[in-house]
Design a protein around this motif. Structure first.
Motif, PDB file in Angstrom:
ATOM      1  N   ASN A  69       0.799  -1.252   0.000  1.00 41.84           N
ATOM      2  CA  ASN A  69       0.000   0.000   0.000  1.00 41.84           C
ATOM      3  C   ASN A  69       0.820   1.285   0.000  1.00 41.84           C
ATOM      4  OD1 ASN A  69      -2.539  -1.457   0.328  1.00 41.84           O
ATOM      5  ND2 ASN A  69      -1.832  -1.851   2.419  1.00 41.84           N
ATOM      6  N   LEU A  70       1.970   1.269  -0.627  1.00 42.34           N
ATOM      7  CA  LEU A  70       2.809   2.478  -0.603  1.00 42.34           C
ATOM      8  C   LEU A  70       2.166   3.642  -1.352  1.00 42.34           C
ATOM      9  CD1 LEU A  70       6.387   0.996  -1.206  1.00 42.34           C
ATOM     10  CD2 LEU A  70       5.263   1.507   0.969  1.00 42.34           C
TER      11      LEU A  70
ATOM     12  N   LEU B  68      14.068  -1.257  -2.044  1.00 46.21           N
ATOM     13  CA  LEU B  68      13.078  -0.206  -1.737  1.00 46.21           C
ATOM     14  C   LEU B  68      13.527   0.778  -0.646  1.00 46.21           C
ATOM     15  CD1 LEU B  68       9.700  -2.224  -1.831  1.00 46.21           C
ATOM     16  CD2 LEU B  68      10.775  -0.932  -3.664  1.00 46.21           C
ATOM     17  N   ASN B  69      14.477   0.366   0.180  1.00 45.33           N
ATOM     18  CA  ASN B  69      15.004   1.256   1.240  1.00 45.33           C
ATOM     19  C   ASN B  69      13.951   1.852   2.171  1.00 45.33           C
ATOM     20  OD1 ASN B  69      17.725   1.176   0.152  1.00 45.33           O
ATOM     21  ND2 ASN B  69      16.888   2.404  -1.519  1.00 45.33           N
ATOM     22  N   LEU B  70      12.892   1.135   2.444  1.00 44.83           N
ATOM     23  CA  LEU B  70      11.826   1.698   3.289  1.00 44.83           C
ATOM     24  C   LEU B  70      12.302   1.926   4.721  1.00 44.83           C
ATOM     25  CD1 LEU B  70       8.695  -0.363   2.135  1.00 44.83           C
ATOM     26  CD2 LEU B  70       9.469   1.865   1.320  1.00 44.83           C
ATOM     27  N   LEU B  71      13.098   0.995   5.241  1.00 43.01           N
ATOM     28  CA  LEU B  71      13.607   1.150   6.609  1.00 43.01           C
ATOM     29  C   LEU B  71      14.568   2.337   6.682  1.00 43.01           C
ATOM     30  CD1 LEU B  71      14.129   0.315   9.520  1.00 43.01           C
ATOM     31  CD2 LEU B  71      15.622  -1.513   8.683  1.00 43.01           C
ATOM     32  N   GLN B  72      15.494   2.394   5.725  1.00 45.88           N
ATOM     33  CA  GLN B  72      16.454   3.503   5.695  1.00 45.88           C
ATOM     34  C   GLN B  72      15.736   4.852   5.574  1.00 45.88           C
ATOM     35  OE1 GLN B  72      19.854   3.141   6.153  1.00 45.88           O
ATOM     36  NE2 GLN B  72      19.599   5.334   6.423  1.00 45.88           N
ATOM     37  N   LYS B  73      14.765   4.912   4.677  1.00 43.58           N
ATOM     38  CA  LYS B  73      14.010   6.166   4.492  1.00 43.58           C
ATOM     39  C   LYS B  73      13.285   6.554   5.764  1.00 43.58           C
ATOM     40  CE  LYS B  73      13.093   5.705  -0.461  1.00 43.58           C
ATOM     41  NZ  LYS B  73      12.095   5.190  -1.407  1.00 43.58           N
ATOM     42  N   SER B  74      12.727   5.567   6.437  1.00 41.32           N
ATOM     43  CA  SER B  74      11.985   5.855   7.659  1.00 41.32           C
ATOM     44  C   SER B  74      12.918   6.403   8.745  1.00 41.32           C
ATOM     45  CB  SER B  74      11.248   4.590   8.102  1.00 41.32           C
ATOM     46  OG  SER B  74      11.277   4.456   9.480  1.00 41.32           O
TER      47      SER B  74
END
Lengths: 109, 109
Positions: A69-70, B68-74
């Protein structure tokens, strides 16, 4: 084929999860607006093979969106940024120019 | 095995991309702290099979993060929220209580 704007947005989020070949063909079709026939020629394959690959990638992008759901979250976020700023604006008498600056800062967070 | 905190954070972002079985086993091991032997018994399989599955899932979670780098972005976002608020605090003389409220609102955006 499917809605170009939606696919372009899905690509913004999930294209790193496609293979290089898939990503390349999706970009030629949706961003650079090449025809199926043109992409087929570039890839030494049939129009039908390109058509099938694009369909498959679209389904793949949708399945990632169904799980993570991004795109949906990003659209909700836009509305919540505006609510947050409207609230701030009333409390601290923020002027329109400053409002726009804060908005773009928040969008980049 | 690998760093539990890191894996737990990666699971927060990417567990929907695992299969139900993978997710279930990862949660038993990393969140509910069951041993490999206990999970093996629950799943009618060997300790080694569970060990291998967990290793595979860890690599999968890392590969999603690499893409996707979601953790890094967060994590970057957390710092940028603080910069944004520190700036706002100076400009609009926001008090500490209000600062905390705005901070938690931004973290939920």
């Amino acid at each position: 084929m499917e809605d170009r704007v939606e696919i372009s947005l899905l690509m913004d989020f999930y294209s790193p999860l496609l293979t290089e070949k898939q990503r390349n063909i999706m970009e030629l079709y949706y961003n650079e607006d090449l025809s199926l026939a043109e992409i087929a020629e570039l890839n030494n394959t049939s129009r039908q093979a390109i058509h099938d690959l694009i369909k498959r990638c679209y389904k793949l992008l949708l399945s990632y969106e169904n799980k993570l759901n991004l795109l949906q979250k990003s659209m909700n976020r836009e509305n919540r940024i505006i609510d947050f700023l409207d609230n701030l604006k009333v409390k601290y008498s923020i002027n329109d120019k400053e409002y726009e600056t804060l908005k773009s800062e928040l969008e980049d967070l």
